[in-house]
Design an enzyme around this catalytic site. Structure first.
Site, short mmCIF file in Angstrom:
data_model
loop_
_atom_site.label_atom_id
_atom_site.label_comp_id
_atom_site.label_asym_id
_atom_site.label_seq_id
_atom_site.Cartn_x
_atom_site.Cartn_y
_atom_site.Cartn_z
N HIS A 115 10.25 36.58 41.77
CA HIS A 115 9.58 35.41 40.34
C HIS A 115 10.01 34.10 40.85
CE1 HIS A 115 10.75 35.05 36.55
NE2 HIS A 115 12.86 35.63 36.38
N LYS B 195 6.64 62.48 33.55
CA LYS B 195 5.39 62.32 33.15
C LYS B 195 4.80 61.12 32.01
CE LYS B 195 3.21 64.42 36.75
NZ LYS B 195 1.38 65.45 37.63
N ARG C 178 6.44 41.04 33.86
CA ARG C 178 7.82 41.81 34.14
C ARG C 178 7.61 43.12 34.85
NH1 ARG C 178 13.77 39.60 34.09
NH2 ARG C 178 12.62 37.63 34.18
N ARG D 6 15.39 35.50 28.41
CA ARG D 6 14.97 33.81 28.34
C ARG D 6 13.50 34.35 29.09
NH1 ARG D 6 19.74 31.24 30.75
NH2 ARG D 6 20.79 32.39 29.27
N THR D 7 13.04 34.54 29.73
CA THR D 7 11.82 34.42 31.08
C THR D 7 10.84 34.56 29.47
OG1 THR D 7 12.49 35.01 32.40
CG2 THR D 7 10.47 34.79 32.43
#
Ligand SMILES: [Zn+2]
Lengths: 311, 423
Positions: A136, A86, A108, A58-59
């Protein structure tokens, strides 16, 4: 107004005046999204990298559409989240991307503070598309935009936010954003999902949904992560939904013209009953639509919007 | 070999001395304290304007040797100690391999003797491999030079194991040093739980995680009559638990670190991993309680929990960065700052980094009594300086105090009468 921020790391760093300016800028972009040809040359020649360490269709899609409508070249990179194992560090990954000279990185990441970490180490602009449980900002801005669209204002409104407050970056950004714009923010959720000191961000905390939504102008329901079920936080989704889910009956406690919001994706029958999710008061798809305009505004402004306008 | 330290302000809390005296050192031992000693052939150090104290003892240090020499080793760690006026370092056993057997203990003590700039007193593991399952061979480790036992970095989760460890260590007159933390309450937290963790969206560690384990361990010390030393107390509750236990006559001692009495969790706001340690930086209320505990004697020692980490282990997202900060080179000024802020008297402050930790561990150090080993720090208490992480002697630069102004440092450090550091 001269927008001075090179990065958008969180709402915390933005004043009421700047927030209003972003929303006003988004207003002017919203019109573009309804045209036949939904594209302006504003960011032509700019490169935007969407760097996503967590899956979020969505984002990511919303930022991608926003970049493309501004004629920027957008590139999506999904990477696996950081771990103690690592390997390539976040700095290594970022430097590699920077070597390709992007103008903006939209990130994100699952670690709170990761966008700030990036901004401290890179020359390009960084836009936070959600960092851990921290902020956000674009979501909060599109929420504010949607509220303003439906209510004509934000100051003086009562906004109830219900659900898993502890793990929600959306809540933190929304508290800053809405309280700075003059709304009263109320929170509710089970005791296991209310973090200590949250009221210091500028909100009231209620023990039950009913108290929070009574006479509210806006009811914002948060998505409950099904994997929290059975962990010490909630005994079951069933019981959660009984006490903190929103159905038509409970919604009657809010103002008659209250709007219902949700950052998506919805768990039908959990935080929202299907009747409410599909009911006349929900503005969830408006949120999605407005997300593109708000993100266009953010990309435009961090890319030095004022200057472009003067050219 | 004769050395005469002239005209310094000698502070030796054990002997209640705080006056301008000369100190004569012969063959590495204190031979005489008096005003105006005339020792014709002695080398003379002019200590006018300086404080002459027993060399400092830091009873909580991670030297990282063997196995983790990319962070620190016995040579660099003891050099950092000497630069901080510290002449005795008590090193924790979570090396690689861990110090749960005589061979490792001997490696540490002999390397320190041959190449070190400070005395090194090892702490052995409570349980083999720090696994919490089987007791380490404490008798043999004690004979080899271990001065106490700890699974530091980890708590001993199992109640019976901790009880038996206390009973067994008591057989050999050694304290158990508890890293008191209920991991089920820590539950993945990475900073103090409170308004700041909420705002930053970082998972918090509640004070109750420390208090709950401190309470258990104190009860087990009371049950067994053994000596419990609680490492790095950082909460109001654990200071109070130790205070009450001492009143009841329980054999419990404890230490606090400079970062826990100087900094609060507000320092984490920038997600700076040089403020990430375990226990985490707590609230202002906890800091006040730790300071009160130092002032009223509840806390027996100031110890740094010197925890060197490589830049690659710190230059990452906050949640996954390693815990710990270096401290040997800032111990002295931060301790003196408590005198400047009128929390402690100078005598109290010096005692907390000399004779009192010596008393906790039974070390024959921390005093300027005639006949004692001449481990001495010459301190300029008024010298203002600024911490520059890159200039630290330690291999690792993970200090919480980079760029901070300090007042006071050691200008010369003597180990058994030999100068091991001078600036
Ligand atoms: Zn520890």
């Amino acid at each position: 107004m001269n927008f001075q921020h090179k990065h958008i790391l969180g709402i915390e760093h933005l004043s009421a005046e700047e927030l209003t300016f972003i929303l006003d800028t988004a207003d002017s972009f919203k019109e573009i999204n309804t045209r036949d040809i939904k594209k302006v040359p504003t960011l032509r020649g700019k490169t935007i990298v969407n760097l996503f360490f967590e899956a979020s269709t969505r984002t990511r899609t919303s930022f991608e559409v926003a970049g493309k409508r501004l004629s920027a070249d957008t590139i999506n990179i999904s990477a696996s989240g950081s771990s103690v194992v690592k390997g390539e560090t976040l700095e290594d990954t970022a430097k590699n991307i920077e070597a390709m000279h992007p103008d903006i990185i939209v990130m994100r990441h699952n670690a709170s503070g990761a966008c700030r970490y990036l901004a401290e180490r890179l020359d390009c602009s960084v836009v936070n598309a959600g960092d851990g449980m921290h902020e956000h900002p674009s979501q909060a801005l599109l929420d504010a935009f949607t509220i303003r669209q439906h209510k004509g204002k934000i100051a003086g409104l009562t906004v109830a936010i219900v659900g898993d407050i502890t793990h929600s970056r959306v809540v933190r950004s929304n508290i800053y954003c809405l309280s700075r714009l003059g709304a009263k923010v109320r929170l509710a959720g089970p005791g296991t999902m209310l973090p200590p000191g949250i009221e210091k961000l500028g909100c009231e905390v209620h023990r039950n949904l009913e108290d929070a939504i009574r006479d509210a102008d806006v009811v914002m329901m948060l998505r409950i992560q099904r994997e929290r079920q059975g962990a010490p936080l909630i005994p079951s989704v069933r019981e959660y939904s009984r006490y903190f889910g929103l159905n038509e009956d409970k919604l009657k406690l809010a103002k008659k013209d209250a709007i219902v919001m949700h950052p998506g994706p919805i768990n039908r029958g959990v935080e929202l009953s299907t009747a409410v999710a599909d009911g006349p008061q929900n503005v969830i798809l408006d949120q999605v639509e407005n997300g593109v305009a708000v993100r266009m505004a953010l990309l435009y402004l961090v890319a030095g919007g004022e200057q472009l306008q003067n050219d | 070999m004769k050395l005469l330290i002239k005209s310094g302000r000698v502070v030796d809390p054990v002997n209640k001395i705080d006056e301008k005296l000369d100190v004569l050192i012969v063959d590495g031992k204190i031979a005489e304290l008096a005003s105006n000693i005339d020792a014709g052939d002695a080398e003379v150090i002019n200590a006018a304007g300086l404080i002459v104290t027993p060399g400092l003892i830091d009873m909580h240090v991670h030297l990282r040797d063997p196995g983790l020499e990319y962070k620190e080793d016995i040579v660099s760690g003891t050099r950092a100690a000497a630069a901080g006026g510290v002449t005795s370092v008590v090193c924790m056993p979570n090396t690689s391999p861990v110090n749960d057997n005589l061979a490792i203990t001997r490696y540490i003590t002999s390397k320190a003797k041959e190449e070190g700039s400070a005395n090194v007193f090892p702490v052995g593991c409570i349980t083999k491999g720090l696994k919490g399952e089987v007791l380490a061979e404490m008798g043999e480790l004690k004979e080899g030079g271990c001065v106490g036992f700890s699974d530091d970095g980890l708590p001993v989760k199992d109640g019976e194991m901790m009880r038996r460890a206390l009973e067994y260590a008591n057989t050999f007159d050694a304290p158990i040093i508890s890293h008191a933390e209920d991991l089920t309450l820590v539950a993945g937290g990475c900073m103090n739980e409170g308004p700041v963790s909420t705002e930053l969206g970082l998972k918090g560690i509640p004070w109750a995680a420390e208090d709950a384990m401190t309470a258990r361990d104190i009860m087990l010390a009371e049950l067994t009559g053994a000596h419990l030393h609680v490492a790095h107390v950082s909460t109001r509750g654990s200071v109070e638990l130790v205070r009450q236990a001492k009143t009841r006559g329980v054999r419990v001692t404890c230490e606090a670190t400079p970062h826990h009495f100087m900094l609060t969790d507000e320092a984490v706001r920038n997600y700076d991993t040089n403020f990430k340690m375990n226990p985490p930086l707590r609230s202002a209320d906890d800091v006040a309680a730790v300071r009160a505990g130092l002032a009223d004697g509840t806390i027996d020692a100031i110890a740094t929990d010197h925890a060197p980490h490589h830049i690659d282990e710190k230059n990452v997202e906050f949640a996954i960065a390693m815990n710990g900060v270096v401290g040997l080179e800032t111990l002295l000024p931060l301790t003196l700052q408590l005198v400047g802020e009128k929390v402690l008297t100078l005598e109290q402050a010096i005692a907390l980094v000399t004779c009192r930790p010596a008393g906790v561990l039974g070390l024959e150090r921390g005093t300027l009594s005639v006949g004692a080993v001449a481990d001495i720090a010459l301190v300029n208490p008024n010298k203002e300086w600024t911490v520059d992480a890159q200039q630290l002697q330690s291999k690792s630069k993970n200090t919480s105090f980079d760029g901070q102004k300090m007042k006071g440092y050691a200008v010369r450090t003597l180990l058994a009468g030999q100068t091991v550091f001078e600036r």
